[in-house]
Design a protein around this motif. Structure first.
Motif, PDB file in Angstrom:
ATOM      1  N   ARG A  11       0.804  -1.236   0.000  1.00 11.59           N
ATOM      2  CA  ARG A  11       0.000   0.000   0.000  1.00 11.59           C
ATOM      3  C   ARG A  11       0.832   1.280   0.000  1.00 11.59           C
ATOM      4  N   LEU A  12       1.942   1.256  -0.721  1.00 14.79           N
ATOM      5  CA  LEU A  12       2.692   2.491  -0.929  1.00 14.79           C
ATOM      6  C   LEU A  12       1.974   3.337  -1.974  1.00 14.79           C
ATOM      7  N   PRO A  13       2.177   4.648  -1.972  1.00 10.62           N
ATOM      8  CA  PRO A  13       1.562   5.490  -3.010  1.00 10.62           C
ATOM      9  C   PRO A  13       1.912   4.982  -4.406  1.00 10.62           C
ATOM     10  N   GLN A  14       0.971   5.084  -5.316  1.00  8.70           N
ATOM     11  CA  GLN A  14       1.158   4.509  -6.644  1.00  8.70           C
ATOM     12  C   GLN A  14       2.379   5.081  -7.357  1.00  8.70           C
ATOM     13  N   MET A  15       2.637   6.365  -7.191  1.00 12.72           N
ATOM     14  CA  MET A  15       3.781   6.957  -7.875  1.00 12.72           C
ATOM     15  C   MET A  15       5.107   6.477  -7.295  1.00 12.72           C
ATOM     16  N   VAL A  16       5.112   6.043  -6.053  1.00 14.27           N
ATOM     17  CA  VAL A  16       6.312   5.413  -5.496  1.00 14.27           C
ATOM     18  C   VAL A  16       6.580   4.108  -6.235  1.00 14.27           C
ATOM     19  N   GLY A  17       5.516   3.353  -6.488  1.00 13.98           N
ATOM     20  CA  GLY A  17       5.662   2.130  -7.263  1.00 13.98           C
ATOM     21  C   GLY A  17       6.169   2.388  -8.664  1.00 13.98           C
ATOM     22  N   VAL A  18       5.658   3.454  -9.293  1.00 15.63           N
ATOM     23  CA  VAL A  18       6.121   3.825 -10.633  1.00 15.63           C
ATOM     24  C   VAL A  18       7.607   4.153 -10.608  1.00 15.63           C
ATOM     25  N   PHE A  19       8.025   4.934  -9.615  1.00 12.87           N
ATOM     26  CA  PHE A  19       9.440   5.299  -9.494  1.00 12.87           C
ATOM     27  C   PHE A  19      10.326   4.053  -9.436  1.00 12.87           C
ATOM     28  N   PHE A  20       9.985   3.129  -8.554  1.00 14.75           N
ATOM     29  CA  PHE A  20      10.816   1.937  -8.398  1.00 14.75           C
ATOM     30  C   PHE A  20      10.726   1.018  -9.612  1.00 14.75           C
ATOM     31  N   ALA A  21       9.559   0.965 -10.248  1.00 17.50           N
ATOM     32  CA  ALA A  21       9.431   0.136 -11.448  1.00 17.50           C
ATOM     33  C   ALA A  21      10.368   0.619 -12.547  1.00 17.50           C
ATOM     34  N   MET A  22      10.390   1.919 -12.777  1.00 16.34           N
ATOM     35  CA  MET A  22      11.254   2.479 -13.814  1.00 16.34           C
ATOM     36  C   MET A  22      12.726   2.298 -13.471  1.00 16.34           C
ATOM     37  N   ALA A  23      13.079   2.575 -12.208  1.00 18.02           N
ATOM     38  CA  ALA A  23      14.482   2.480 -11.805  1.00 18.02           C
ATOM     39  C   ALA A  23      14.984   1.044 -11.834  1.00 18.02           C
ATOM     40  N   VAL A  24      14.184   0.116 -11.315  1.00 20.25           N
ATOM     41  CA  VAL A  24      14.607  -1.283 -11.262  1.00 20.25           C
ATOM     42  C   VAL A  24      14.681  -1.899 -12.658  1.00 20.25           C
ATOM     43  N   ALA A  25      13.722  -1.559 -13.526  1.00 21.06           N
ATOM     44  CA  ALA A  25      13.768  -2.064 -14.896  1.00 21.06           C
ATOM     45  C   ALA A  25      15.052  -1.622 -15.586  1.00 21.06           C
ATOM     46  N   ASN A  26      15.448  -0.391 -15.357  1.00 14.91           N
ATOM     47  CA  ASN A  26      16.686   0.134 -15.936  1.00 14.91           C
ATOM     48  C   ASN A  26      17.903  -0.599 -15.382  1.00 14.91           C
ATOM     49  N   LEU A  27      18.017  -0.637 -14.070  1.00 18.18           N
ATOM     50  CA  LEU A  27      19.212  -1.200 -13.449  1.00 18.18           C
ATOM     51  C   LEU A  27      19.339  -2.702 -13.713  1.00 18.18           C
ATOM     52  N   THR A  28      18.219  -3.419 -13.653  1.00 21.24           N
ATOM     53  CA  THR A  28      18.265  -4.861 -13.888  1.00 21.24           C
ATOM     54  C   THR A  28      18.744  -5.178 -15.297  1.00 21.24           C
ATOM     55  N   THR A  29      18.361  -4.351 -16.249  1.00 22.71           N
ATOM     56  CA  THR A  29      18.814  -4.550 -17.620  1.00 22.71           C
ATOM     57  C   THR A  29      20.337  -4.564 -17.700  1.00 22.71           C
ATOM     58  N   TYR A  30      20.957  -3.632 -17.009  1.00 17.80           N
ATOM     59  CA  TYR A  30      22.417  -3.545 -17.069  1.00 17.80           C
ATOM     60  C   TYR A  30      23.092  -4.643 -16.257  1.00 17.80           C
ATOM     61  N   VAL A  31      22.451  -5.097 -15.206  1.00 21.65           N
ATOM     62  CA  VAL A  31      22.998  -6.230 -14.457  1.00 21.65           C
ATOM     63  C   VAL A  31      23.018  -7.470 -15.346  1.00 21.65           C
ATOM     64  N   VAL A  32      21.917  -7.722 -16.047  1.00 17.28           N
ATOM     65  CA  VAL A  32      21.844  -8.886 -16.936  1.00 17.28           C
ATOM     66  C   VAL A  32      22.837  -8.760 -18.078  1.00 17.28           C
ATOM     67  N   THR A  33      22.945  -7.574 -18.655  1.00 20.51           N
ATOM     68  CA  THR A  33      23.917  -7.365 -19.727  1.00 20.51           C
ATOM     69  C   THR A  33      25.331  -7.654 -19.254  1.00 20.51           C
ATOM     70  N   SER A  34      25.654  -7.233 -18.043  1.00 21.35           N
ATOM     71  CA  SER A  34      26.982  -7.488 -17.486  1.00 21.35           C
ATOM     72  C   SER A  34      27.235  -8.983 -17.348  1.00 21.35           C
ATOM     73  N   LEU A  35      26.230  -9.717 -16.900  1.00 20.02           N
ATOM     74  CA  LEU A  35      26.382 -11.170 -16.755  1.00 20.02           C
ATOM     75  C   LEU A  35      26.489 -11.852 -18.115  1.00 20.02           C
ATOM     76  N   GLN A  36      25.745 -11.355 -19.100  1.00 21.20           N
ATOM     77  CA  GLN A  36      25.847 -11.916 -20.452  1.00 21.20           C
ATOM     78  C   GLN A  36      27.265 -11.744 -21.009  1.00 21.20           C
ATOM     79  N   LEU A  37      27.843 -10.572 -20.796  1.00 25.43           N
ATOM     80  CA  LEU A  37      29.202 -10.321 -21.271  1.00 25.43           C
ATOM     81  C   LEU A  37      30.215 -11.156 -20.496  1.00 25.43           C
ATOM     82  N   ALA A  38      29.955 -11.368 -19.209  1.00 23.12           N
ATOM     83  CA  ALA A  38      30.870 -12.193 -18.407  1.00 23.12           C
ATOM     84  C   ALA A  38      30.853 -13.643 -18.871  1.00 23.12           C
ATOM     85  N   ILE A  39      29.687 -14.133 -19.271  1.00 27.47           N
ATOM     86  CA  ILE A  39      29.603 -15.494 -19.814  1.00 27.47           C
ATOM     87  C   ILE A  39      30.380 -15.597 -21.114  1.00 27.47           C
ATOM     88  N   ALA A  40      30.260 -14.561 -21.934  1.00 27.84           N
ATOM     89  CA  ALA A  40      30.922 -14.572 -23.243  1.00 27.84           C
ATOM     90  C   ALA A  40      32.422 -14.328 -23.144  1.00 27.84           C
TER      91      ALA A  40
END
Length: 229
Positions: free
Chosen positions: A134-163
Motif C-alpha cells: 500500500r505504498l503510493p502509486q507513484m512510489v511504485g512507478v518510481f521503483f518500477a522504472m528504476a529497477v527495470a533500468n538497473l536490472t537490464t544492465y545487471v543482466v547485460t553485465s552477466l551476459q558479457l561475463a559469460i561470453a
C-alpha cells in the motif's frame, strides 16, 4: 544494454535468440489481443513503444569510459504488463540496430532478453510489491522504472561475463568487472529514470484518464447514484 555486433560468440548469440523467442511471440499475441479488445488504448500502446525507442536511444557518456542509456521499459510494463514489452522491445532494438547502430543484429536476442524481458518483469514485480504494501502509486512507478533500468544492465553485465570470462578468475572475476563498469555506474541514471517515470505518469493522468482507467492503472470512478432503499 546495446551489446554491439560481434561481442558474443555465435553459439551464445543463437541461444539468447532461442530463450527470447517464446517471450516475443507471447508479447506479439498480447499486443494483438489488447488492440482488439481495447481499441481505445492503441494510441497509448504506440506511445509506450515510441517512448521506449526515444529514451533508450539516448547515449550518455559514463565515468568508466563506456556509455549508458535509459531504457523506458518500466512504463510499458506498468501499463500493459511485461509480455507486451518483449515484442515492443524487439521492434525498438531492431530499428535502433539498423538506423542508429545501437546494438547488433546477431546480439539482438541477448539485448531483447536483458532490456525487453528481464527488465520489464523485474520492474513490474517491484511495482506490484509496492502496491501490496500500500505504498503510493507513484512510489511504485518510481521503483518500477528504476529497477527495470538497473536490472537490464545487471543482466547485460552477466551476459558479457559469460561470453568473455576472465583468463584467471573466470566468470566471477569477469562479472565483477563488467558489473563495476556498467551496473554500478548505472545507478544514478536509474534513479533519474525513476523520477522521469513519475513525471510521465503524472502527465498521463492529466491527459489520458479514460485510457488509464481502461487499463486498470486508475480505478474506475464510483457511481454517484443513490442506492435503492
Amino acid at each position: 544494454m546495446h551489446i554491439a555486433e560481434g561481442f558474443l560468440p555465435p553459439v551464445q548469440a543463437g541461444l539468447w535468440f532461442a530463450v527470447s523467442a517464446p517471450f516475443v511471440v507471447h508479447g506479439a499475441r498480447e499486443v494483438v489481443r489488447i488492440s482488439r479488445e481495447k481499441p481505445e488504448a492503441r494510441l497509448l500502446l504506440g506511445a509506450v513503444g515510441a517512448f521506449t525507442f526515444v529514451l533508450s536511444a539516448i547515449k550518455l557518456p559514463s565515468v568508466t569510459g563506456s556509455s549508458s542509456h535509459p531504457t523506458g521499459t518500466g512504463a510499458g510494463a506498468v501499463l500493459f504488463k511485461p509480455p507486451v514489452m518483449a515484442f515492443l522491445g524487439l521492434v525498438v532494438l531492431l530499428f535502433q540496430s539498423l538506423l542508429l547502430a545501437h546494438g547488433g543484429l546477431t546480439t539482438l536476442g541477448a539485448n531483447v532478453f536483458s532490456m525487453a524481458i528481464v527488465g520489464p518483469w523485474a520492474g513490474y514485480a517491484v511495482y506490484r510489491l509496492c502496491q501490496s504494501v500500500r505504498l503510493p502509486q507513484m512510489v511504485g512507478v518510481f521503483f518500477a522504472m528504476a529497477v527495470a533500468n538497473l536490472t537490464t544492465y545487471v543482466v547485460t553485465s552477466l551476459q558479457l561475463a559469460i561470453a568473455h570470462p576472465d583468463p584467471v578468475g573466470g566468470f566471477g572475476a569477469a562479472a565483477a568487472k563488467f558489473l563495476g563498469i556498467f551496473a554500478l555506474t548505472q545507478i544514478p541514471l536509474a534513479l533519474a529514470e525513476g523520477v522521469l517515470g513519475v513525471l510521465l505518469f503524472r502527465g498521463l493522468v492529466a491527459i489520458a484518464d479514460p485510457e488509464l482507467r481502461l487499463l486498470g492503472f486508475l480505478r474506475a470512478p464510483v457511481s454517484q447514484e443513490p442506492a435503492n432503499v
